[in-house]
Design an enzyme around this catalytic site. Structure first.
Site, PDB file in Angstrom:
ATOM      1  CG  HIS A  92     -56.833  12.972 -27.958  1.00  0.00           C
ATOM      2  ND1 HIS A  92     -56.428  14.276 -28.128  1.00  0.00           N
ATOM      3  CD2 HIS A  92     -56.472  12.617 -26.691  1.00  0.00           C
ATOM      4  CE1 HIS A  92     -55.869  14.706 -27.008  1.00  0.00           C
ATOM      5  NE2 HIS A  92     -55.878  13.720 -26.131  1.00  0.00           N
ATOM      6  CB  SER A  93     -52.917  11.547 -27.870  1.00  0.00           C
ATOM      7  OG  SER A  93     -51.627  11.529 -27.312  1.00  0.00           O
ATOM      8  CG  PHE A  94     -51.610   5.722 -29.893  1.00  0.00           C
ATOM      9  CD1 PHE A  94     -50.424   5.194 -30.357  1.00  0.00           C
ATOM     10  CD2 PHE A  94     -52.766   4.954 -30.003  1.00  0.00           C
ATOM     11  CE1 PHE A  94     -50.382   3.923 -30.934  1.00  0.00           C
ATOM     12  CE2 PHE A  94     -52.732   3.697 -30.565  1.00  0.00           C
ATOM     13  CZ  PHE A  94     -51.529   3.175 -31.040  1.00  0.00           C
TER      14      PHE A  94
END
Length: 249
Positions: A92-94
């Protein structure tokens, strides 16, 4: 790794268990505990393996990497004995960028790829962030984290915790901003991306850009919520991950 344990994972990996392993990479500044509720809500056939990156939680004293490629190399070196098919990578995300970097690292060295690469709320590597958040002064970076619901308000009174969080976050944001792999070697595994309808950090339309990195199946799934909606195990976006990323084969 000894008897199924490693500092790189939250919990224990049972070497002889059947089924699929789901390796989960958290968002910038966060640790493996972001996925603490997932194991109880995933199918019994899926062994959830939250990845604990250096510099946070129980690994706060471990040095952090200088580049995304370096972090991916460290991660593969640590987890390779457990990356036996069938397995899935989720980030998720990074963590989505890192999951991609790990898959790319595996591909370049001839190791088996995941059954699927699942990416949530992460901009594709060729799309620059709207702002260089890692360069913001302390107060401005903290304001950004608060505005995107990246920290619970009660935690703000713990100054040392906030200082450590922003230090790790700043490093993660920097190496993510500097990560620029070529997209001309598409991964030959399904890539499925997940977008929250009201994500203020990565707009759902941006997620379509991951298609350039897919050499096989690709699709975009959406669900309600903000940037961190996927962690809500009672929410629609988590249901999309479970339904379309970990569906019965």
């Amino acid at each position: 790794m000894t008897h199924g344990t490693t500092p790189w994972l939250l919990g224990r990996v049972e070497p002889g268990t059947e089924g699929e392993r789901l390796f989960c990479f958290p968002h910038a500044g966060s640790g493996a505990s972001a996925f603490r509720l997932w194991p109880s809500r995933l199918p019994a056939s899926v062994q959830c393996c939250p990845v604990q990156l250096p510099g946070r939680e129980n690994r706060v004293a471990d040095p952090m990497p200088d580049t995304m490629d370096e972090l991916a190399e460290w991660t593969v070196e640590a987890l390779l004995p457990m990356l036996r098919p069938p397995y899935v990578l989720f980030g998720h995300s990074f963590g989505g960028l890192l999951a991609y970097a790990v898959a790319r690292h595996l591909h370049e060295r001839g190791h088996p790829l995941p059954r699927a690469l699942l990416i949530s709320g992460a901009r594709p590597p060729h799309v620059a962030a709207e702002e260089s958040y890692h360069t913001l002064p302390h107060d401005e970076l903290l304001s950004h984290v608060r505005a995107t619901n990246g920290i619970a308000e009660p935690l703000l009174k713990h100054e040392e915790f906030v200082r450590l969080l922003l230090s790790v976050l700043r490093n993660d944001l920097r190496i993510a901003a500097e990560y620029r792999p070529a997209a001309d070697v598409p991964l030959r595994c399904p890539i499925r991306v997940f977008a929250a309808d009201d994500d203020p950090v990565v707009a759902p339309s941006v997620m379509e850009g991951w298609r350039a990195y897919a050499g096989g199946e690709f699709d975009v799934r959406r669900g309600p919520g903000d940037h961190y909606a996927v962690y809500d195990v009672s929410g629609g976006l988590f249901a999309e991950v479970a339904r379309h990323g970990l569906a019965d084969r």
